[in-house]
Design an enzyme around this catalytic site. Sequence first.
Site, PDB file in Angstrom:
ATOM      1  CG  ASP A 186       3.548  -8.885   2.775  1.00 45.13           C
ATOM      2  OD1 ASP A 186       2.986  -9.981   2.613  1.00 45.13           O
ATOM      3  OD2 ASP A 186       4.119  -8.559   3.828  1.00 45.13           O
ATOM      4  CD  GLU A 270       1.202 -13.598   0.379  1.00 47.31           C
ATOM      5  OE1 GLU A 270       1.912 -14.611   0.495  1.00 47.31           O
ATOM      6  OE2 GLU A 270       1.061 -12.757   1.277  1.00 47.31           O
ATOM      7  CG  ASP A 351       5.774  -6.371   6.544  1.00 48.49           C
ATOM      8  OD1 ASP A 351       5.570  -7.589   6.705  1.00 48.49           O
ATOM      9  OD2 ASP A 351       5.521  -5.524   7.414  1.00 48.49           O
TER      10      ASP A 351
END
Length: 369
Positions: A186, A270, A351
């Site tokens: 992340d 991501e 997170d």
Amino acid sequence: MANKAYKFRLYPTQEQEQLLAKTFGCVRFVYNKMLEERIQIYEKFKDDKEALKQHKFPTPAKYKRDFPWLKEVDSLALANAQLNLQKAFTNFFSGRAGFPKFKSRKAKQSYTTNVVNGNIKLADGYIKLPKLKWVKLKQHRQIPVHHIIKACTITKTKTGKYFISILTEYEHQPVPKEIENVVGLDFSMNTLYVDSEGKRANYPRFYRQALEKLARAQRVLSRRRKGSNRWHKQRLKVAQLHEKIANQRQDFLHQASRQLANRYDAVVIEDLNMKGMSQALHFGQSVHDNGWGLFTTFLQYKLAEQGKKLIKIDKWFPSSKTCSCCGRVKVSLSLSERLFRCECGFVADRDTNAAINIKKEGLKQLGIA
């Protein structure tokens, strides 16, 4: 076939430096001349795409008749300027980039040349280059024998250092690795990333550390008379500070990506729009300082070399708002909330929770339960 580049420091003589400066200038001149003519053609035929496609664009050879001094430099460097312009227009027409711009003297000074009939050779701490002949270089590592040199890019930094990037081609068919160890990352503004095991990269934020020293050096530069000897000396100090920060950042990102590539068979991240994030959230300095985009580039090729995978999930996936324990999705979650609390009783670092969700989504894409 695969490609790999090797970067080395160059130490040209004074005569070679003069020729390099000429080459940089000629490449920029030809690029701008071709762009100028292309703009005129584009304005004339922009409503007729078929006519625009069939039109013959100018080549560097055309300008050599009007500007004989272009013959003094490497003709392959000029040919590559044409290819770079062609690529810029291709990217523009496909919507991947904006309209090509003219090159400035203040822009990065570089040119690319190609191997033709053995015109580029490496031997005993020297490299033979077109027009320059033998140039001294610091070859801190050997290029494998089975790697064939295809092209070279010579660059001059703002601090006056010369580097050469040697592009090689070699036979490489990585055996796909059986995926056993998977990790989710992340993005973190402060530490670069937090993984699904709760570990943080602990990025030192080199730009932030040097901000005060950099601001002081830039204030001194602003008080110097532009173009004077003292101005040039101070400009060099500012450039050296920026170069040091960039080198520190790159070294850290190389080491962090190498550790992940060696340890895991697949890494899930991501697919973030970093430019949009820096503008929308006003976190420009923090986003650009940690170099997430560069980190993912390093990670991708290091994993690919070993037959491993980098999985990118949709940027709109609600990784932060989803409970990694029960799967419930929160309606809203402010940036100030650093602990994730769910109605099911699950409490975790925000997170870490997001990284676990990213890993789970990546496993789904891989078809692993």
